[in-house]
Design an enzyme around this catalytic site. Sequence first.
Site: not given
Length: 282
Positions: A126-127, A88-90, A141
């Site tokens: 969020m970014e 739901l992020c733009h 990793d």
Amino acid sequence: MTQRANNPVSDLHPEGFTHIDAKGEASMVDVTEKAVTAREAVAEAYVEMQPETLRMIVSGEHKKGDVLAVARIAGIQAAKKTADLIPLCHPLMLTKVKVELTPELENNRIRIETLCKLAGQTGVEMEALTAASVAALTLYDMCKAVDKTMVISGTKVLEKKGGKSGHWQMASDSASVQQDVSQAEVSLQATNEATQGSSVVDVRFFAGLREALGCEQISVPLDSDSLTLAEVKELLITSHADWAEALSAKNLLMSVNQQMAKASAEVKAGDEVAFFPPVTGG
């Protein structure tokens, strides 16, 4: 009549869940009418590991190449792909993404700090979080084959600016800060007592450099109140001529009291100096 219980979600946000519509269905927030403002967010994460793993990364001895450079690029790429990962992020047109990875030798970990900026209608927390998370995952990793005990922790937003809510910053844990200060004071006192009347610098060698020199630790006497790292290295070469080639290597990494430093950095009696092999490409 049954009294309605307090809703902690509504208490935190007057509009309740902003990503759920009147029917209770998931919905991307409509930001069409929001004003365009300068927005910024800073996030962090940590990757804890074995001391030898961290030294291997810092010295550039990992067979996969420059671990920190790869993780940095991965974090930047991830920030730009956040809308593809979080439903739901733009999709945002980021104007700046910065990823910094700082080895903390004293804590056997790497600190990741990310910064995202834009001029837009919605925030970039969020970014910044996605950049920090993916940089941490990339570190894991690349090193999991040599260290399965690595732990990713402390992922959080440190600060955000812009929008209706304005400037917000994570409150520091005063108890934790006080504890760190107390521990630092005790450590400083112990160091002062141990070096009182002494005019030496403790020098340590790590990874391939340690094997090349056949020495892990040595004390260098000071003839003055302080020297530069470059002068400490010259003293070592003068007293051990067979070390000249290894210590004269291009891009030799150096630290003072577990903080990476340049050749011009000042070194005083009681300090700990460390030398690492040059970082390799990858």
